[in-house]
Design an enzyme around this catalytic site. Structure first.
Site, PDB file in Angstrom:
ATOM      1  N   ASP A  16     -52.550  36.604  -6.015  1.00  0.00           N
ATOM      2  CA  ASP A  16     -51.033  36.689  -6.324  1.00  0.00           C
ATOM      3  C   ASP A  16     -50.538  37.308  -7.395  1.00  0.00           C
ATOM      4  O   ASP A  16     -51.194  37.396  -8.515  1.00  0.00           O
ATOM      5  CB  ASP A  16     -50.422  35.182  -6.190  1.00  0.00           C
ATOM      6  CG  ASP A  16     -49.006  35.312  -6.012  1.00  0.00           C
ATOM      7  OD1 ASP A  16     -48.430  36.007  -5.333  1.00  0.00           O
ATOM      8  OD2 ASP A  16     -48.335  34.193  -6.053  1.00  0.00           O
ATOM      9  N   HIS A  33     -49.948  46.285  -5.484  1.00  0.00           N
ATOM     10  CA  HIS A  33     -51.050  46.094  -4.642  1.00  0.00           C
ATOM     11  C   HIS A  33     -52.459  47.147  -4.562  1.00  0.00           C
ATOM     12  O   HIS A  33     -53.576  46.744  -4.544  1.00  0.00           O
ATOM     13  CB  HIS A  33     -50.657  46.339  -3.106  1.00  0.00           C
ATOM     14  CG  HIS A  33     -49.429  45.229  -2.927  1.00  0.00           C
ATOM     15  ND1 HIS A  33     -49.925  44.058  -2.804  1.00  0.00           N
ATOM     16  CD2 HIS A  33     -48.261  45.508  -2.536  1.00  0.00           C
ATOM     17  CE1 HIS A  33     -48.451  43.436  -2.570  1.00  0.00           C
ATOM     18  NE2 HIS A  33     -47.712  44.358  -2.333  1.00  0.00           N
ATOM     19  N   LEU A 127     -73.601  39.261  -1.245  1.00  0.00           N
ATOM     20  CA  LEU A 127     -72.443  38.575  -1.024  1.00  0.00           C
ATOM     21  C   LEU A 127     -71.687  38.833   0.186  1.00  0.00           C
ATOM     22  O   LEU A 127     -71.733  40.032   0.628  1.00  0.00           O
ATOM     23  CB  LEU A 127     -71.496  38.719  -2.386  1.00  0.00           C
ATOM     24  CG  LEU A 127     -70.203  38.196  -2.317  1.00  0.00           C
ATOM     25  CD1 LEU A 127     -69.761  37.871  -3.778  1.00  0.00           C
ATOM     26  CD2 LEU A 127     -69.118  39.029  -1.775  1.00  0.00           C
TER      27      LEU A 127
END
Length: 238
Positions: A16, A33, A127
């Site tokens: 956020d 973004h 991962l």
């Protein structure tokens, strides 16, 4: 590198603050973004170095469609650009990519980019990066129930374990730690079922500014907690 006594097996992040980061710099929200994607790619490598096995990030919620049309359109295009720019690197680094969320409402072009990312990294053993895009926790639970019913499960056969196997995150254990940046202190319809016993750290840092030191601070806070799962015994005593 800051030493951490224990790390979460599964880390979830609500990324956020991208829009506010851009606004502070008098830039369109899209640039926030874009900076956020760059931050994520850097943090993936750090998570791998710290021994985290699963990273799930909230990229676009089902409620984000209410944002201005130009911002939504920019986000969709950014996903395609990010796949083009970073997919080869992530694949080379052993990262497995999984997209979780409702695929019906996005463009064919975006679905093709997702499919390419998943196909290229499917067999990777490093991962696992789960990207929650057009995702909502309530949608996830409803869809899990619908899928279980479609498979013929009776009411008596639907248990916590069986329903969990139908969730979008069935490929991963429940998150051990949630980090939310940007100063807000809520989970915003993210992994509602999965975070029943997840530890949470809320950071005032805007996501594009979140760095290794901020991650290590959150991991240190996690390592210092005595985890309990509804009883009096800490996790270490199990």
């Amino acid at each position: 590198m800051q030493a951490v006594a224990a790390v979460p097996r599964h880390l979830a992040i609500v990324m956020d603050g991208n829009g506010r980061w851009a606004k502070k710099r008098h830039l369109p929200r899209f640039f926030g973004h874009k900076a956020g994607v760059d931050t994520l790619v850097k943090l993936i490598g750090t998570c791998q170095a710290r021994g985290i096995e699963h990273l799930t990030v909230y990229a676009f919620s089902s409620e984000n469609w209410r944002r201005p049309e130009d911002e939504v359109s920019g986000l969709m295009g950014l996903v395609i650009v990010a796949v083009t720019k970073y997919l080869t690197k992530l694949a080379r680094d052993g990262v497995r990519i999984v997209i979780i969320g409702d695929r019906e409402s996005v463009s064919d072009r975006l679905r093709r980019a997702w499919n390419e990312a998943e196909a290229l990294t499917r067999d990777n053993k490093g991962l696992t990066l789960s990207v929650a895009f057009n995702y909502g926790g309530r949608w996830d639970i409803v869809r899990a129930c619908q899928r279980a019913m479609a498979d013929g499960l009776s009411a008596g056969q639907i248990t916590e374990a069986s329903l969990s196997s139908y969730l979008a995150t069935a490929h991963a254990p429940d998150p051990d730690l949630l980090i939310r940046t940007g100063g807000e202190m809520r989970i915003s319809n993210f992994l509602l079922w999965q975070m029943a016993y997840t530890e949470m750290v809320f950071s005032d840092c805007l996501w594009p500014d979140f760095n290794d030191a901020a991650l290590d601070a959150a991991l240190t806070a996690f390592a210092g907690r005595e985890r309990r799962f509804g009883d009096v015994a800490p996790a270490a005593a199990r």
